[in-house]
Structure formats: structure tokens, C-alpha cells
Design an enzyme around this catalytic site. Structure first.
Site, mmCIF file in Angstrom:
data_model
loop_
_atom_site.group_PDB
_atom_site.id
_atom_site.type_symbol
_atom_site.label_atom_id
_atom_site.label_comp_id
_atom_site.label_asym_id
_atom_site.label_seq_id
_atom_site.Cartn_x
_atom_site.Cartn_y
_atom_site.Cartn_z
ATOM 1 N N ASN A 164 37.131 44.471 27.615
ATOM 2 C CA ASN A 164 37.688 45.273 26.512
ATOM 3 C C ASN A 164 36.998 46.619 26.318
ATOM 4 O O ASN A 164 37.595 47.526 25.759
ATOM 5 C CB ASN A 164 37.760 44.455 25.219
ATOM 6 C CG ASN A 164 36.411 44.080 24.681
ATOM 7 O OD1 ASN A 164 35.433 44.013 25.418
ATOM 8 N ND2 ASN A 164 36.345 43.827 23.396
ATOM 9 N N LYS A 187 27.798 42.242 36.695
ATOM 10 C CA LYS A 187 29.080 41.651 37.094
ATOM 11 C C LYS A 187 30.099 41.969 36.015
ATOM 12 O O LYS A 187 30.157 41.311 34.971
ATOM 13 C CB LYS A 187 28.963 40.131 37.269
ATOM 14 C CG LYS A 187 30.175 39.561 37.974
ATOM 15 C CD LYS A 187 30.582 38.194 37.516
ATOM 16 C CE LYS A 187 31.389 38.168 36.281
ATOM 17 N NZ LYS A 187 32.681 38.871 36.272
ATOM 18 N N ALA A 189 33.976 42.466 34.337
ATOM 19 C CA ALA A 189 35.183 41.629 34.348
ATOM 20 C C ALA A 189 36.092 42.069 35.497
ATOM 21 O O ALA A 189 36.205 43.262 35.783
ATOM 22 C CB ALA A 189 35.914 41.778 33.013
ATOM 23 N N GLU A 263 26.177 38.472 23.326
ATOM 24 C CA GLU A 263 27.083 39.166 22.397
ATOM 25 C C GLU A 263 28.431 38.476 22.541
ATOM 26 O O GLU A 263 29.136 38.684 23.534
ATOM 27 C CB GLU A 263 27.194 40.650 22.768
ATOM 28 C CG GLU A 263 25.907 41.424 22.616
ATOM 29 C CD GLU A 263 25.524 41.696 21.164
ATOM 30 O OE1 GLU A 263 26.346 41.450 20.267
ATOM 31 O OE2 GLU A 263 24.389 42.149 20.941
ATOM 32 N N ARG A 291 41.315 49.860 16.543
ATOM 33 C CA ARG A 291 40.554 50.456 17.628
ATOM 34 C C ARG A 291 40.763 49.563 18.846
ATOM 35 O O ARG A 291 40.661 48.341 18.733
ATOM 36 C CB ARG A 291 39.060 50.511 17.261
ATOM 37 C CG ARG A 291 38.246 51.334 18.238
ATOM 38 C CD ARG A 291 36.922 51.743 17.619
ATOM 39 N NE ARG A 291 36.039 50.615 17.442
ATOM 40 C CZ ARG A 291 34.903 50.413 18.122
ATOM 41 N NH1 ARG A 291 34.515 51.273 19.023
ATOM 42 N NH2 ARG A 291 34.153 49.361 17.887
ATOM 43 N N CYS A 297 35.725 42.891 19.704
ATOM 44 C CA CYS A 297 35.018 41.783 19.047
ATOM 45 C C CYS A 297 34.815 42.097 17.571
ATOM 46 O O CYS A 297 34.677 41.201 16.756
ATOM 47 C CB CYS A 297 33.682 41.540 19.724
ATOM 48 S SG CYS A 297 32.684 43.019 19.768
ATOM 49 N N GLU A 394 40.080 34.238 17.307
ATOM 50 C CA GLU A 394 40.148 35.687 17.502
ATOM 51 C C GLU A 394 41.570 36.045 17.913
ATOM 52 O O GLU A 394 42.074 35.512 18.899
ATOM 53 C CB GLU A 394 39.237 36.078 18.665
ATOM 54 C CG GLU A 394 37.832 36.398 18.289
ATOM 55 C CD GLU A 394 37.073 36.998 19.464
ATOM 56 O OE1 GLU A 394 36.965 36.333 20.514
ATOM 57 O OE2 GLU A 394 36.593 38.126 19.341
ATOM 58 N N SER A 454 29.835 50.658 14.993
ATOM 59 C CA SER A 454 29.156 50.757 16.292
ATOM 60 C C SER A 454 28.404 52.076 16.409
ATOM 61 O O SER A 454 28.971 53.146 16.174
ATOM 62 C CB SER A 454 30.182 50.647 17.417
ATOM 63 O OG SER A 454 30.873 49.434 17.304
ATOM 64 N N GLU A 471 21.826 44.522 20.542
ATOM 65 C CA GLU A 471 21.921 45.630 21.490
ATOM 66 C C GLU A 471 21.879 46.937 20.705
ATOM 67 O O GLU A 471 22.333 47.002 19.566
ATOM 68 C CB GLU A 471 23.191 45.521 22.327
ATOM 69 C CG GLU A 471 23.131 44.328 23.259
ATOM 70 C CD GLU A 471 24.225 44.294 24.320
ATOM 71 O OE1 GLU A 471 23.915 43.952 25.468
ATOM 72 O OE2 GLU A 471 25.385 44.588 24.000
#
Ligand code: NAD
Length: 490
Positions: A164, A187, A189, A263, A291, A297, A394, A454, A471
Site C-alpha cells: 500500500n 522483500k 510485496a 507494524e 488517503r 493502515c 480492516e 504520519s 518507526e
């Protein structure tokens, strides 16, 4: 629904890097297999990428392990300057990177540009943190010795990211890892790998030495990641993705007692009190919900609106949602792009149908679009029952689910009635109430009269089953450090 047709891109996605990036070299996977990457705006394949085997993944760990001593010994100032160049290059290439993110993820160009800036800012922030990794020195209470505390790089890190935010979820890990002196294997997605590979080339150009960042894509993420987590040279796992996969990886990481930063998923409540500024609450709701077209998330998942303002809020939000221009992500006119894939369209359709069958009213949208591409109409549901599946899972799409409440205690109880605890939003004109409710909400973050939280300078993360660790901020670099204590007599 107002639909746009796709526009021509400024690059050919088939010409972008698409092999594995291991030890500073591009190479096809050992099996020679390739995987297709799709454009969610059309549903068509746009490129193929290498499919790493377990051996490829362990080679990437070897490359990171070989590069580790040299990178850890590189002066913090030099590491910081390389990270700063990553920031500069990302900003210089923002338009191309945004177009690429829109192409493989589907989000609107304006969301994608916002993501590139946000992603680049992690490099700027951690270029500054690289030289602020201070330790401590103090006297033992007995007076026998000094206590010297240092923060050392934790070692080789495996970084796993979701689709995402193809750029930002990677840089939010790579920048602090490198600032701390760690090397890594990313790695990404398989839905959105091209951004990760293009950025790998950008890091090389910025001066990141060979082997410090390695990037692999694989169709067998379970077996491949498991092999890396069982390699004793790996000391850190930083994962962003669903709670379901996070739980599995915590079990895997337990075997070698690997440090984990997680996360995970969210189920954000968005609470609007009667005394809220209606326009501000509507603006915030659109950001918190839409957004990335709702695929975040942090997306507001459950709207709890106090009875006195409920009708005005529902009407205002319905007007705004219904007016959104839906279309191909990379069309500059688009405000809401497609979902990531067909499964997402079907899953969200199921949640909406179930809520409607259970009595919710459809104020806008309510269904998928049957053209090519993976579109779901911006939707508003009112009168959603407290225990509906749509309030427990979700949604991860452009669907607003509204319930009403009367008492502060009741809304806090409803908001906290979930296994998740990533973020919550509160709108009120009474700051004392806002802070009181913020403290009572079981979430790692709260947006108080704000729909966006964020920020690379702030600690991002969740409580309960939304995650472990943080983070961004100074916390972000500490996730990649071990604390070393030296007892010294002199
Ligand atoms: P996902 O959990 O399906 O996949 C995330 C990553 O894990 C991908 O790279 C995937 O290939 C890999 N993966 C899947 N199964 C695996 C396995 N068995 N072993 C090892 N790796 C495996 O999540 P997604 O669908 O890509 O992303 C959406 C989810 O991510 C949502 O739940 C969202 O809330 C969460 N998310 C959380 C944050 C946060 O900061 N808390 C940020 C973005 C997304």
C-alpha cells in the site's frame, strides 16, 4: 461514478529494473522463473520480475553479511551524507517515482507524490539521526567502576513491506537500518515491486555500497522468509503488513530469538463530538479515510458521530465522497484510484452487502464497477451496527461506515473494543475533552482535530495486535541497535 480513461506514461515499465538486486549486481533468480506485475487501473500485466528461490534469498543474506563490517565501520557522518543524497535524488525524481507508484499500486498521482515526499523524508531525518546515536557514561552506585553504554548496529536485517506504500514502507526501514550501521535484505510485496527495484538503483547512485541494501522478490514468501529467519546471520526482522502474517512471522522469529519490529493492521475509530468544527471534521475525515483510496493502515475504519452533529456530518461526508473523481491512478484528474486487485473488490463488496443486509443505509456508492480494473465506488453507509463485520475488520478501501453515540464513556468503550490499536482520531472543540479521550483510547497514535499524523520525526506504531516497536523519530533508529554495556575501571 465519474470515470477517467488511462493516460500515457512518461516511461516504459518493461524497461525498469526487474531482476534481483544482490551484492550490488542485478541477477535473474536461480530458477529463471518470472512473475507478472499488474496495473490495477486496467487489470493488465505491465512487467515481469524475477522470482527468488530460497538459495537466492540466502545469497542476499550472505551479501548483507559480507558488507556488514565495512558499513558498520563507516563514519556516521559519511553514512549520513549518503542517506542525505538518497533524499535529494528521490525529491529530484519525485514525478517519475509518483507515476510508477500510481501505475503499480493504483493510488492517485497526488497521493503518490505525497508518498514520495514522505518516503524521501525518512532519508533526510535519519541522515541527521546517524550522527546523534549517543551513548551514556555514569558511575556505578557502588563507586567501583564506570558504566559505559553504547548503541551498536544489531546486524543483518530482513525487511518485509506491504503493497500500500511501495516507497515509504521501505524507506521507513532502510533509512534507520543504514543510519544505525546495519545492512539489509528487503522483500517488497509482489504486487508493487518495481518501485523497490528503481529505488535500489537510486541508493547505488547515492553511494550506498554493494551488499548494504539487497532487494529480492519471490512468489514463495513464506518459505523464503522462513529460510532467512532461520539463518543465524540474520539478527533483525522489521515487518509491515497484516496482523495475520505478523503473528506467523513472530513464531518464525522465535526459533533464533530474532529482534522483531512489527507494524501491523489497524481498525481506526474516527470520533466526532457535537462541539467539533464541522468543516474541519469533514476535511479530516476525507484525509483519514481517503488517503490512498482508503488502503492505509491508518485509514479511519469506524466513524462514531455524536447524535447532535450526526446528520450534518453524514450529509457533508456523503457530498464529498460522491463528488470524488474515480479513475486510473496516474490520470492527473483522478482523486480516487482503483483497489489493488480483484480480491480486494470482492472482499469489500462482501463487507458492504453484509452491513446493508443488517440494516445499514447506503448514502453513496455501495458497489463495485464492472469495467476492466479494480474499482469500487466511494461509499457511505449510515446506521452501521456496532458489532457488524465492517467495524471489526480492516475495510482497506473507499467505504465510510457511520454509527452514532451519545455518551463519551460509551464511545471510548466502543473505540477500544477491538484487538487492534494503531491509531484513533478525535474531533472536538473542547481541548480538555480531546486530551482526556486521547489518553483513554487504546492506540499507539491519536489524531486530535487532525486527519493525518504520519511524520518521519514522530514515533509511528501501534499497541495491542497492531504491532511492536516504533518507526520514525529517534525510536526508529533504536530498533536497529543493540545496547552494549561496558563496565570500566580506571
Ligand atoms: P500482508 O501481510 O499480506 O503482506 C505484507 C508482506 O508480507 C508482503 O511483502 C507479503 O509478500 C509478505 N508475506 C505474506 N505472507 C507471508 C509469509 N507467510 N511469510 C513472510 N512474508 C509474507 O499485507 P498486505 O496485504 O501487503 O498489506 C496490507 C496490510 O498491511 C494491512 O493489514 C495494513 O494495515 C498493514 N499495514 C500496516 C502498516 C503499519 O505501519 N502498521 C503500514 C502499512 C500497511
Amino acid at each position: 461514478m465519474n470515470v477517467h480513461s488511462p493516460v500515457k506514461l512518461s516511461f516504459d515499465p518493461r524497461q525498469l529494473p526487474s531482476d534481483l538486486w544482490i551484492g550490488g549486481k542485478w541477477r535473474p533468480g536461480m530458477t529463471g522463473k518470472r512473475m507478472e506485475v499488474f496495473d490495477p487501473s486496467t487489470g493488465k500485466a505491465i512487467a515481469t520480475i524475477a522470482d527468488a528461490s530460497i538459495e537466492d534469498a540466502l545469497d542476499a543474506v550472505s551479501a548483507a553479511h559480507t558488507a556488514a563490517p565495512g558499513w558498520a565501520a563507516t563514519a556516521p557522518r559519511e553514512r549520513g551524507e549518503i542517506l542525505r543524497r538518497c533524499f535529494d535524488l528521490m525529491i529530484a525524481r519525485r514525478d517519475m517515482l509518483a507515476e510508477l507508484i500510481s501505475l503499480e499500486n493504483g493510488k492517485s498521482l497526488s497521493d503518490a507524490k505525497g508518498e514520495v515526499t514522505y518516503a524521501a523524508e525518512f532519508f533526510r531525518w535519519f541522515s541527521e539521526e546517524a550522527v546523534r546515536l549517543n551513548g551514556d557514561i555514569y558511575s556505578a552506585p557502588s563507586g567501583a567502576n564506570k558504566i559505559v553504554v553504547q548503541h551498536q548496529p544489531i546486524g543483518v536485517a530482513v525487511l518485509i513491506t506491504p503493497w500500500n506504500f511501495p516507497a515509504a514502507m521501505a524507506t521507513r526501514k532502510i533509512a534507520p537500518a543504514l543510519a544505525a550501521g546495519c545492512t539489509c535484505v528487503l522483500k517488497p510485496a509482489t504486487e508493487t515491486p518495481l518501485t523497490a527495484y528503481v529505488l535500489a538503483d537510486l541508493y547505488r547512485e547515492a553511494g550506498v555500497p554493494d551488499g548494504v541494501v539487497n532487494v529480492i522478490t519471490t512468489s514463495r514468501s513464506g518459505a523464503t522468509v522462513s529460510a532467512m529467519l532461520h539463518d543465524p546471520r540474520v539478527r533483525k526482522l522489521s515487518f509491515t503488513g497484516s496482523t495475520e502474517v505478523g503473528r506467523k512471522l513472530l513464531h518464525e522469529a522465535a526459533d533464533n530469538v530474532i529482534s522483531c519490529s512489527m507494524e501491523l493492521g489497524g481498525n481506526a475509530p474516527f470520533i466526532v463530538f457535537d462541539d467539533a468544527d464541522l468543516e474541519a471534521a469533514l476535511d479530516g475525515a476525507m484525509i483519514a479515510k481517503m488517503r490512498n483510496g482508503g488502503e492505509a493502515c491508518t485509514a479511519a475504519n469506524r466513524f462514531y458521530v455524536q447524535s447532535g452533529i450526526a446528520d450534518a456530518f453524514s450529509k457533508g461526508l456523503t457530498d464529498r465522497m460522491a463528488a470524488l473523481k474515480v479513475g486510473a491512478g496516474y490520470d492527473p484528474a483522478t482523486q480516487c484510484g482503483p483497489l489493488i486487485n480483484k480480491d480486494a473488490v470482492e472482499r469489500i463488496g462482501g463487507l458492504v452487502d453484509e452491513a446493508v443486509a443488517d440494516g445499514a443505509a447506503v448514502l453513496a456508492g455501495g458497489k463495485a464497477d464492472d469495467r476492466a480494473g479494480f474499482y469500487f465506488a466511494p461509499t457511505v453507509l449510515a446506521g452501521v451496527k456496532a458489532d457488524a463485520r465492517i467495524t471489526r475488520e480492516e475495510i482497506f478501501g473507499p467505504v465510510v461506515a457511520i454509527s452514532t453515540f451519545d455518551r463519551e464513556d460509551d464511545v471510548v468503550a466502543s473505540a477500544n473494543d477491538t484487538e487492534y490499536g494503531l491509531i484513533a482520531y478525535v474531533y472536538t472543540g473542547d481541548l480538555a475533552r480531546g486530551l482526556r479521550v486521547s489518553e483513554r483510547l487504546e492506540s499507539g497514535m491519536v489524531g486530535l482535530n487532525r486527519g493525518l499524523v504520519s511524520d518521519p520525526a514522530a514515533p509511528f506504531g501501534g499497541v495491542k495486535q497492531s504491532g511492536l516497536g516504533r518507526e520514525g523519530a529517534h525510536h526508529g533508529i533504536m530498533e536497529f541497535c543493540e545496547t552494549k554495556y561496558i563496565a570500566v575501571s580506571w
